[in-house]
Design a protein around this motif. Structure first.
Motif, PDB file in Angstrom:
ATOM      1  N   ASP A 290      -1.808   9.737   0.669  1.00 51.01           N
ATOM      2  CA  ASP A 290      -0.585   8.934   0.542  1.00 51.01           C
ATOM      3  C   ASP A 290       0.150   8.853   1.874  1.00 51.01           C
ATOM      4  OD1 ASP A 290      -0.948   9.055  -2.292  1.00 51.01           O
ATOM      5  OD2 ASP A 290       0.066  11.007  -2.321  1.00 51.01           O
ATOM      6  N   LEU A 291       0.001   9.898   2.683  1.00 51.39           N
ATOM      7  CA  LEU A 291       0.856  10.057   3.870  1.00 51.39           C
ATOM      8  C   LEU A 291       0.043  10.748   4.952  1.00 51.39           C
ATOM      9  CD1 LEU A 291       3.737  10.223   5.176  1.00 51.39           C
ATOM     10  CD2 LEU A 291       4.024  12.393   3.974  1.00 51.39           C
ATOM     11  N   LEU A 358      -0.614   2.543   6.560  1.00 54.46           N
ATOM     12  CA  LEU A 358      -0.193   3.561   5.592  1.00 54.46           C
ATOM     13  C   LEU A 358       1.015   4.330   6.149  1.00 54.46           C
ATOM     14  CD1 LEU A 358      -2.416   6.750   5.441  1.00 54.46           C
ATOM     15  CD2 LEU A 358      -2.258   5.334   7.468  1.00 54.46           C
ATOM     16  N   PRO A 359       1.832   4.895   5.261  1.00 53.34           N
ATOM     17  CA  PRO A 359       2.982   5.659   5.740  1.00 53.34           C
ATOM     18  C   PRO A 359       2.507   6.856   6.574  1.00 53.34           C
ATOM     19  CG  PRO A 359       3.143   5.257   3.377  1.00 53.34           C
ATOM     20  CD  PRO A 359       1.778   4.803   3.800  1.00 53.34           C
ATOM     21  N   GLU A 404       7.957  -3.048  15.494  1.00 54.72           N
ATOM     22  CA  GLU A 404       6.858  -3.995  15.306  1.00 54.72           C
ATOM     23  C   GLU A 404       6.151  -3.784  13.967  1.00 54.72           C
ATOM     24  OE1 GLU A 404       4.431  -3.977  18.876  1.00 54.72           O
ATOM     25  OE2 GLU A 404       6.228  -4.128  20.124  1.00 54.72           O
ATOM     26  N   GLY A 405       6.832  -3.125  13.057  1.00 53.43           N
ATOM     27  CA  GLY A 405       6.333  -3.080  11.685  1.00 53.43           C
ATOM     28  C   GLY A 405       5.521  -1.859  11.303  1.00 53.43           C
ATOM     29  N   CYS A 406       5.381  -0.879  12.215  1.00 53.26           N
ATOM     30  CA  CYS A 406       4.610   0.331  11.855  1.00 53.26           C
ATOM     31  C   CYS A 406       5.450   1.188  10.908  1.00 53.26           C
ATOM     32  CB  CYS A 406       4.279   1.142  13.098  1.00 53.26           C
ATOM     33  SG  CYS A 406       3.304   0.212  14.289  1.00 53.26           S
ATOM     34  N   GLN A 407       4.760   1.793   9.944  1.00 52.21           N
ATOM     35  CA  GLN A 407       5.467   2.616   8.949  1.00 52.21           C
ATOM     36  C   GLN A 407       5.529   4.061   9.391  1.00 52.21           C
ATOM     37  OE1 GLN A 407       5.803   2.529   4.751  1.00 52.21           O
ATOM     38  NE2 GLN A 407       3.854   1.426   4.661  1.00 52.21           N
TER      39      GLN A 407
END
Ligand code: BGP
Length: 460
Positions: A290-291, A358-359, A404-407
């Motif tokens: 998940d992470l 992914l986070p 730039e949208g990275c989690q």
């Protein structure tokens, strides 16, 4: 403010049981490979300081957690010691250990600090190494039981779990490059250790989900972006192969649930593949996380090999590339690691574009400095401006990744307090807090004060 981070950004630091708890043979705990190796070859450890002599978190956790609060932490990672919780590796938990970990978690929660808990940080119980360590499927099964025990005992308090810290490091240290016990050099055994570690990871993830575990489960990987010397196809290929060996060997199974086909083909060609059993493929697929925790210290720069390989030498990843020293690179001379802040951004972009965004969070980043005493100021504080610069530089690139949208959900420094670093013992200091080895006194460094302020303001 030039860099403002999201409101719920994770500010904190990371530590590990073996490097901080101390009391390595008391409280019902049994030896790990580190206690064993230190007893056998103390000269392999800087100034012959072993795992019993750490900063003593086992005794001092309440004071230390008070310092974490002062440092503005909203999150903190440490690990559970398998050999403390389940001294024989399998069986009933040790009540004293259960009390300790409960008290430690309660203390963190009471201070408003979310615990991130890792289940294995290089600390193989000797009882399990006696069965073959990660070469043995019995140990894989025992680890899965241990993980399930942790979820059952502490799942109400812990919502962020990590199965392994840097699982490639015990493979490299123990089976390729001689810096962890059992000091073997044998690639096929290394591959088997790596493979079984990922099976153990997947079995723990499966158990977590089967038990209805709340929160998230992941893994912590040390990612070293591989940069080719040039765009010459031979250099680019060398970088690709280094990436397969050192990053994608764990990143792909953890995120995609399968190994890269070209890595498998390469190892097949050289007859280095581990033994696969029925059911492994679906187990690995169930291990998708998940992470992701990303430990980032340094890049890897490579070039095509100049010389042919001696076929009588042991098979190693270095058969496929040479390392490359980029002219003008910035170095941390104490650790011998290049400092390249943009690497953090390149990792995040790769995760965004090739791994489904992914986070993730930066679970370790830091700077080990030898002889830090010379930066003691008149007030008795360590004036570590170099560490502040190091953190700012990396946070700047992390921030660009987020924009730039990275989690990327947070940043943890290695480490909270100067700690025992394996074979380097206390050679290099990493902490936000100085530990006076003689008196045990703790004192927040300038970087710790800067970080606390940055965390409270949400940026800098
Ligand atoms: C990481 C480990 C940590 C820590 C850190 C610093 O690889 O997860 O345990 O020790 O590196 O490296 P070192 O201790 O080798 O200087």
């Amino acid at each position: 403010m030039q860099y403002r981070f999201p409101d719920n950004f994770w500010w904190g630091s990371a530590s590990s049981a073996a490097q901080s708890e101390g009391s390595s043979l008391t409280g019902g705990k049994t030896p790990t490979t580190w206690d064993h190796w230190f007893a056998l070859e103390p000269h392999r450890f800087h100034q012959q300081v072993g795992p019993a002599d750490t900063s003593g978190f086992y005794q001092h956790f309440r004071d230390d957690i008070a310092l974490l609060a002062e440092l503005g932490h909203n999150t903190f990672r440490t690990s559970i010691a398998w050999s403390r919780l389940i001294p024989e590796g399998r069986g009933e938990p040790n009540p004293e250990a259960v009390d300790f970990y409960n008290a430690m978690l309660d203390e963190l929660l009471a201070r408003g600090i979310t615990p991130f808990i890792c289940l294995y940080h290089f600390d193989m119980p000797m009882a399990m190494q006696a069965l073959g360590g990660w070469e043995s499927r019995e140990v894989v099964a025992a680890y899965a039981e241990y993980a399930a025990t942790c979820f059952r005992l502490f799942g109400a308090k812990v919502k962020h779990w990590f199965t392994f810290n840097e699982p490639i490091v015990p493979v490299e240290g123990g089976y390729l490059y001689d810096f962890h016990y059992p000091n073997v050099l044998d690639f096929r055994r290394a591959a088997s250790v790596a493979y079984h570690t990922m099976l153990a990871h997947a079995a723990a993830v499966r158990a977590f989900r089967a038990m209805g575990g709340e929160g998230q489960i992941g893994i912590i990987l040390n990612l070293t972006p591989s940069y080719p010397r040039s765009q010459h196809p031979a250099d680019v290929k060398a970088a690709h192969l280094a990436d397969l060996f050192f990053n994608r060997s764990f990143l792909d199974p953890a995120v995609r649930g399968e190994y890269p086909a070209d890595l498998v083909a390469l190892l097949r060609e050289y007859d280095q593949l581990p033994q696969v059993q029925e059911g492994d493929r679906s187990l690995l697929a169930d291990g998708r996380i998940d992470l992701l925790g990303v430990n980032y210290y340094q890049p890897r720069r490579v070039k095509a090999r100049l010389e042919a390989v001696n076929p009588a030498s042991p098979f190693l990843p270095e058969w496929f590339f040479d390392s490359y020293e980029m002219p003008g690179r910035k170095m941390n001379p104490h650790r011998g690691w290049e400092i390249y802040e943009k690497g953090i951004y390149d990792i995040l972009i790769n995760l965004r574009d090739n791994y489904g965004n992914l986070p993730c969070y930066i679970s370790e980043n830091g700077m080990g400095v030898e002889g830090e005493e010379k930066f003691l100021g008149d007030s008795g504080r360590i004036e570590d401006d170099y560490r502040i610069d190091f953190i700012r530089g990396h946070l700047g690139w992390l921030h660009k990744g987020i924009s730039e949208g990275c989690q990327c959900l947070g940043y943890h420094l290695w480490t909270f307090i100067d700690n025992w670093s394996w074979c380097n013992a206390y050679k290099n200091r990493y902490g936000f807090v100085r530990l006076d080895l003689a008196s045990g006194e703790r004192r927040i460094k300038k970087s710790g004060q800067w970080f606390a302020e940055t965390a409270r303001r949400g940026g800098f």
